[in-house]
Enzyme design. Structure first.
Site, short mmCIF file in Angstrom:
data_model
loop_
_atom_site.label_atom_id
_atom_site.label_comp_id
_atom_site.label_asym_id
_atom_site.label_seq_id
_atom_site.Cartn_x
_atom_site.Cartn_y
_atom_site.Cartn_z
N GLY A 22 0.84 -1.19 0.00
CA GLY A 22 0.00 0.00 0.00
C GLY A 22 0.87 1.24 0.00
N GLU A 58 17.66 -6.45 13.57
CA GLU A 58 17.91 -5.31 12.69
C GLU A 58 18.88 -5.76 11.61
OE1 GLU A 58 18.99 -1.91 15.02
OE2 GLU A 58 17.04 -1.90 16.03
N THR A 71 14.45 -3.54 8.50
CA THR A 71 15.44 -3.22 7.47
C THR A 71 15.86 -1.76 7.47
OG1 THR A 71 13.75 -2.82 5.80
CG2 THR A 71 14.61 -5.08 5.98
N ALA A 72 15.19 -0.93 8.25
CA ALA A 72 15.49 0.51 8.26
C ALA A 72 16.86 0.77 8.87
CB ALA A 72 14.43 1.27 9.04
N ARG A 100 1.91 5.44 5.05
CA ARG A 100 0.99 5.70 6.16
C ARG A 100 -0.42 5.14 5.92
NH1 ARG A 100 4.44 6.17 9.88
NH2 ARG A 100 5.63 8.07 10.00
N HIS A 109 8.47 3.16 15.49
CA HIS A 109 8.12 1.80 15.09
C HIS A 109 8.46 0.80 16.20
CE1 HIS A 109 6.49 1.32 11.05
NE2 HIS A 109 7.14 2.41 10.71
N ARG A 153 5.77 -2.01 18.68
CA ARG A 153 5.88 -3.47 18.76
C ARG A 153 5.82 -3.93 20.21
NH1 ARG A 153 9.95 -2.44 14.90
NH2 ARG A 153 11.66 -2.83 16.32
#
Length: 179
Positions: free
Chosen positions: A13, A67, A40-41, A16, A55, A59
């Site tokens: 999508g 990471e 993956t950031a 946001r 983020h 969680r």
């Protein structure tokens, strides 16, 4: 197929649109506290550091976080739990592309990595929920690198969607089932 029976779920999508939250809610329903999260950031600037922290806060604290900006197949193999969220494919593709000596001329840069991820999912038998963005719905980018990125991510999304047991398009926080 019901979500609880899906081995590979693609959640795509716009920015946001609720992709990460949906994937996390579904992972919680499938694994409870027994979920591994592959992030993956890379926090390379203060704004991205804030995004990563936000983020993390979303969680459940009991979830395992791995990471890994590049070798997500290895991270999937290392994951302790049978339910794994990969968030996100969009940044992973960017990370891989930008490490190439000439990213615009790297037509096969992604294929072995993506195939390795699919192989790792099959070999481990883990349930994998992959979050990604649809970046090809807007205007054609004005530079070769951005066009290459858009094309590679589009290919990766399509490749994963073909293999996925279930695929959802998130629009305005609502999931539309594609497959």
């Amino acid at each position: 197929m019901e979500l609880r029976d899906a081995g590979l779920v693609l959640v795509t999508g716009g920015a946001r649109a609720g992709k990460s939250m949906a994937a996390q809610e579904w992972a919680w329903a499938l694994g409870g506290e027994g979920v591994s999260f592959i992030a993956t950031a890379q926090a390379l600037d203060p704004e991205m550091e804030r995004r990563v922290a936000a983020h993390r806060a979303e969680r459940p604290p009991a979830w395992e976080t791995l990471e890994e900006p590049l070798d997500v197949a290895a991270a999937l193999r290392r994951a302790r739990h049978g339910v794994v969220v990969l968030d996100c494919l969009t940044l992973w593709v960017s990370n891989l592309l930008l490490r190439e000596p000439d990213p615009v001329e790297a037509p096969e840069a992604l294929r072995p990595h993506l195939e390795g991820l699919l192989r790792a999912r099959l070999e481990t038998g883990k349930r994998l929920l992959v979050v990604t963005n649809e970046v090809g719905l807007g205007i054609v980018p004005d530079n070769p690198l951005a066009r290459r990125y858009r094309d590679l991510l589009g290919w990766a999304n399509a490749r994963l969607a073909r293999e996925a047991d279930a695929a959802y398009l998130m629009v305005a926080g609502l999931p539309l089932r594609l497959k």
